[in-house]
Write a protein that holds these residues in place. Structure first.
Motif, PDB file in Angstrom:
ATOM      1  N   ILE A   1      -5.543   1.298   5.431  1.00 44.33           N
ATOM      2  CA  ILE A   1      -5.737   0.930   4.026  1.00 44.33           C
ATOM      3  C   ILE A   1      -6.143  -0.537   3.931  1.00 44.33           C
ATOM      4  O   ILE A   1      -7.009  -0.907   3.138  1.00 44.33           O
ATOM      5  CB  ILE A   1      -4.458   1.201   3.206  1.00 44.33           C
ATOM      6  CG1 ILE A   1      -4.060   2.678   3.339  1.00 44.33           C
ATOM      7  CG2 ILE A   1      -4.667   0.850   1.742  1.00 44.33           C
ATOM      8  CD1 ILE A   1      -2.746   3.019   2.685  1.00 44.33           C
TER       9      ILE A   1
ATOM     10  N   PHE B   1       0.799  -1.229   0.000  1.00 43.00           N
ATOM     11  CA  PHE B   1       0.000   0.000   0.000  1.00 43.00           C
ATOM     12  C   PHE B   1       0.828   1.273   0.000  1.00 43.00           C
ATOM     13  O   PHE B   1       0.331   2.341  -0.290  1.00 43.00           O
ATOM     14  CB  PHE B   1      -0.904   0.052   1.235  1.00 43.00           C
ATOM     15  CG  PHE B   1      -1.797  -1.144   1.411  1.00 43.00           C
ATOM     16  CD1 PHE B   1      -2.549  -1.630   0.347  1.00 43.00           C
ATOM     17  CD2 PHE B   1      -1.900  -1.783   2.644  1.00 43.00           C
ATOM     18  CE1 PHE B   1      -3.385  -2.724   0.504  1.00 43.00           C
ATOM     19  CE2 PHE B   1      -2.734  -2.873   2.808  1.00 43.00           C
ATOM     20  CZ  PHE B   1      -3.477  -3.351   1.740  1.00 43.00           C
TER      21      PHE B   1
ATOM     22  N   VAL C   1      -1.440   2.845  -3.824  1.00 49.79           N
ATOM     23  CA  VAL C   1      -2.206   1.605  -3.904  1.00 49.79           C
ATOM     24  C   VAL C   1      -2.373   1.139  -5.347  1.00 49.79           C
ATOM     25  O   VAL C   1      -2.902   0.063  -5.592  1.00 49.79           O
ATOM     26  CB  VAL C   1      -3.597   1.750  -3.248  1.00 49.79           C
ATOM     27  CG1 VAL C   1      -3.446   1.885  -1.745  1.00 49.79           C
ATOM     28  CG2 VAL C   1      -4.354   2.921  -3.817  1.00 49.79           C
TER      29      VAL C   1
END
Lengths: 321, 346
Positions: free
Chosen positions: A288, A114, A123
Motif C-alpha cells: 500500500i 493503512f 485507507v
C-alpha cells in the motif's frame, strides 16, 4: 518485515528471554508476530531529525543556529508555514527535498496509516487523509521539489540549491553528504515536526531452510548486541536500535564535520527517545505504501489532479486483497 | 569361397580377389534376396555400427534439446502449473484456484495499459532499428578506407551492459536536470517530461533499445549483403541502375531471409523488454512511471511476483505474454512466407 511476519512459518523463532529489553520497544514490536514469537533481531533504527541548509536559511532571513531552527519546527503546520516564508524569499529553491520523503516522515507518526490493528486494509481514515492533503496541497505552493526521492534529478538537486530542508533519519546523513559533496552549509537540527519518528532500520532473520539455525541465531544475537551496533554507528552511521547503545560513549561522542560539526550521536539519541508512535504495519503495508507513493508522484509530476490520483490509489489498493 | 560365407559384407563381396568374379558380379548393389539373407546374420558389432549410423546424428544434436527441456520446456510447464494455484513468493503453494489468476490479471486495469505500452515501445524500437540497420549495413558494404574499424565500432554499443546504458540514458533523459532538457532550454524549448508523458517515455526507452541493437543488426545485414553475388551489381550498372536503385532492387530482395530472421528475433526480444523500462524508472519502488506510463508486460510479471509476492498471478501473466508472442510469431511466419512466395515469383 510485516510481510515476513505474515510468513512466520518460513523463519526460525528467535525468541530468547535473555534478550528481553535489548531493543527499543517499537523495534522489538516490529519483529514480533501475533503469536509473540520474535522472528528478527533488530540491527539499526532510523530516528529522524531535520537536515537543513543554513546558507539558504540565511538568504531567506531565517535563523541559522541549530537551536533556533529547532524552535521553528514544533509541528508540521509550523514547518510548512516556515516553508512558505522561505520559498517566497528564495525563488528557485523548494522547502523540502521531495513530497514522497515528507509524506513518509508524516506517515511514520500515524498509528494506523493503512490497516486497522487486526490487519484489515483501511485507507480511508483521517490520519492518512491529513498526510495526503498536506503533501499534495504543498505542491501548488512550491514547497516541494516534486522530484521522486532517489531519482537522478533528486540526486542532482543537492548540487543545485534545489531545496533547504529534509527529513533525515540517521542513515540519511551519509546519503546527503554523498549527494551534496562540495556544498557547504548543511547542518542537522535536534527537532522533528510532530515529535519523534522512526524511518527504516533493518532486521536479521534466520530462514527455516538454514542448515545451521542455532549458529545463525547465535551470530545474529552477537552482531545485534549494543557493543557491536555502537561500533557500527561510529563506522558507517547506522544508528543503533538497542537501548544500551543510546548511552554508549561511542555513540554520544560522534559528531559530523560535514554537518557543521553537529553532535549527531547525541541528537539522534534524543530523537530516538522522542519516538512514541510506531505505525501498525500489517502484511500489506509495503504494497500500500508503494501505491501511496506512486499516488503522490502522480500529483507531483502533474499527470493527475489530487482527486484523480486518490481514486487510482483506491483502485490499486482494492486490487491487493 | 569359404572366406566369403564367413564374412558376408557387401564390401568383401565386391572387392574379394578370391571371388574371381565375372564382371557382372562386381555391381555395387547386390540383389535384394541376398541382402535379406545377410541381414539375419549380422554380428553384434555390425548391429552396433548400424545403430551408430542411425542414432548418432540425434545424439550429437541432443545437448541442445536436453538443455532446452531443462531450462525452457520445464519452466514453461511449471509456470503453467503455478498459474492455477494461489502461490505466494514466501509461503509457496496454496489452494488450487483454476483460472482465477488469469481472470484477475485480465481484469487488472494495468494489464491493458502494459500491453499497449509493450506494443508501442516495440514498434518504436523495431521499425527504426531495422531501417537504420539496413541503411548502415548498405553504407558499410562499400570500399571504405579502414572499413574493419568502422564495422567493428558500430558493434560497440552492444558490448555495453544494458544497465550501464540505462544509467547513461537516465542522465540524458532527466526531467529537470537532464542533459537533453538542459540543451533544449538553451534554444528556448520547454523541457519534455520524459518520465511523465507517456509517448515521450516510450521514445526515450526505444532510443536506448535502438542504440544498443542497431549496430548488432547492421552487422548481421552486412554479412548477408556480402553474400550477394557481385555480378548482379555489375549487370545492373551496365543496365544503368544507380547505387540507390541497386540497393533497393538487388540488395534488399537478396537479403530477405536475413531480414525475416532479424524481424522475428527483434519481435521476440521487443515483446519481452524489461531492463530498459525497469531502469528508466527513477526509483525501483515505482513500476513504469507514476501512472504506469511505460510499464511493460514483463514488468507487470515482476510486479505481481516480486512486489506483491503473488507467483500465481505472475505465472498467469507470463503465460498470457507467451501466448501473445506465439500469436505474433505466427503472423510473422505467415506474412514472411507470403513475402518469400512473392520473391520466388519475381
Amino acid at each position: 518485515m510485516p510481510a515476513i511476519l505474515a510468513e512466520s512459518d518460513a523463519f526460525v523463532d528467535l525468541t530468547d528471554p535473555s534478550l528481553d529489553g535489548r531493543w527499543l520497544d517499537f523495534k522489538a514490536a516490529a519483529a514480533t508476530n501475533s503469536d509473540g514469537q520474535m522472528i528478527g533481531y533488530g540491527t539499526d533504527a532510523g530516528p529522524e531529525g531535520i537536515c537543513y541548509r543554513s546558507d539558504l536559511f540565511e538568504k531567506a532571513g531565517l535563523p541559522t543556529a541549530r537551536e533556533d531552527v529547532a524552535a521553528l519546527m514544533g509541528s508540521w503546520d509550523d514547518y510548512f508555514a516556515t516553508g512558505r516564508e522561505f520559498v517566497a524569499a528564495v525563488p528557485g529553491s523548494a522547502w523540502y527535498d521531495s513530497s514522497g520523503g515528507t509524506a513518509q516522515a508524516m506517515l511514520n507518526q500515524v498509528a494506523n496509516p493503512f490497516e486497522t490493528d487486526d490487519g484489515t486494509i483501511d485507507v480511508e481514515n483521517a490520519g492518512l487523509a491529513e498526510v495526503w492533503d498536506a503533501v499534495t496541497g504543498n505542491v501548488a505552493d512550491g514547497l516541494s521539489t516534486t522530484l521522486p526521492q532517489w531519482s537522478e534529478d533528486w540526486v542532482a538537486s543537492f548540487q543545485n540549491d534545489g531545496f533547504a530542508t529534509m527529513a533525515c533519519p540517521g542513515w540519511m546523513l551519509g546519503v546527503v553528504e554523498g549527494n551534496a559533496e562540495g556544498v557547504a552549509g548543511w547542518d542537522f537540527a535536534d527537532a522533528f515536526p510532530g515529535g519523534g519518528g522512526n524511518w527504516g532500520g533493518s532486521f536479521l532473520t534466520v530462514p527455516q531452510q538454514s542448515d545451521h539455525p542455532e549458529e545463525a541465531k547465535e551470530f545474529a544475537a552477537w552482531i545485534t548486541a549494543p557493543e557491536q551496533q555502537a561500533k557500527a554507528f561510529a563506522a558507517i552511521g547506522a544508528f543503533p536500535s538497542q537501548v544500551d547503545a543510546l548511552e554508549a560513549p561511542e555513540v554520544l561522542e560522534v559528531s559530523n564535520a560535514f554537518f557543521n560539526d553537529a553532535p549527531v550521536g547525541e541528537i539522534l539519541s534524543h530523537r530516538a527517545a522522542a519516538i512514541t508512535v510506531q505505525p501498525f504495519k500489517g502484511p500489506r503495508y509495503s504494497d500500500i505504501l508503494q501505491a501511496f507513493q506512486a499516488a503522490i508522484l502522480r500529483v507531483d509530476d502533474g499527470s493527475n489532479s489530487p482527486d484523480e490520483s486518490w481514486k487510482t490509489f483506491l483502485s490499486d489498493v482494492s486490487q491487493l486483497s | 569361397m569359404t572366406h566369403r560365407t564367413q564374412a558376408p559384407s557387401g564390401d568383401d563381396l565386391a572387392s574379394s580377389p578370391l571371388a574371381g568374379p565375372p564382371p557382372v558380379r562386381v555391381e555395387p548393389s547386390p540383389p535384394p534376396a541376398s541382402r535379406h539373407h545377410r541381414r539375419g546374420r549380422l554380428t553384434r558389432r555390425q548391429r552396433l555400427s548400424a545403430w551408430d549410423v542411425k542414432l548418432s546424428p540425434y545424439l550429437y544434436i541432443s545437448p541442445f534439446f536436453v538443455l532446452f527441456a531443462v531450462v525452457g520446456l520445464f519452466p514453461l510447464a511449471y509456470t503453467a502449473y503455478v498459474s492455477v494455484f494461489d502461490w505466494s513468493l514466501l509461503g509457496g503453494k496454496g489452494d488450487f484456484v483454476g483460472l482465477q489468476n488469469f481472470e484477475d490479471v485480465l481484469g487488472n486495469p494495468y494489464f491493458l495499459k502494459s500491453l499497449v505500452n509493450t506494443i508501442s515501445i516495440f514498434l518504436l524500437s523495431s521499425i527504426p532499428q531495422v531501417v537504420i540497420a539496413v541503411s548502415l549495413a548498405g553504407l558499410l558494404d562499400t570500399h571504405l578506407r579502414g572499413r574493419t574499424l568502422w564495422r567493428m565500432s558500430i558493434l560497440l554499443p552492444f558490448v555495453v551492459s544494458p544497465v550501464v546504458v540505462a544509467i547513461i540514458f537516465g542522465n540524458l533523459f532527466g526531467d529537470t536536470y537532464g542533459l537533453i532538457n538542459q540543451a533544449l532550454g538553451y534554444v528556448g524549448i520547454e523541457p519534455i517530461q520524459w518520465h511523465t508523458n507517456r509517448f515521450a517515455s516510450h521514445l526515450a526507452i526505444a532510443s536506448m533499445v535502438n542504440w544498443r541493437w542497431t549496430g548488432y543488426n547492421a552487422l548481421i545485414f552486412l554479412a548477408a549483403m556480402q553474400a550477394v553475388p557481385r555480378d548482379l551489381y555489375e549487370s545492373a550498372s551496365l543496365d544503368g541502375a544507380g547505387r540507390v536503385r541497386q540497393f533497393l532492387n538487388i540488395t534488399i530482395p537478396m537479403i530477405r531471409p536475413t531480414m525475416i530472421f532479424v524481424i522475428i528475433t527483434s519481435t521476440i526480444g521487443g515483446l519481452q523488454i524489461f531492463a530498459e523500462p525497469r531502469l528508466f524508472d527513477t526509483t525501483l519502488a515505482q513500476n513504469g512511471g507514476s501512472d504506469r506510463q511505460f510499464g511493460t508486460l514483463t514488468m507487470l510479471i515482476y510486479d505481481f511476483g516480486w512486489h506483491l509476492r503473488d507467483l500465481g498471478r505472475a505465472s498467469a501473466t507470463a503465460w498470457l505474454l507467451f501466448l501473445l508472442i506465439v500469436v505474433i510469431a505466427l503472423v510473422n511466419f505467415l506474412v514472411s512466407r507470403r513475402l518469400n512466395a512473392l520473391g520466388g515469383r519475381r
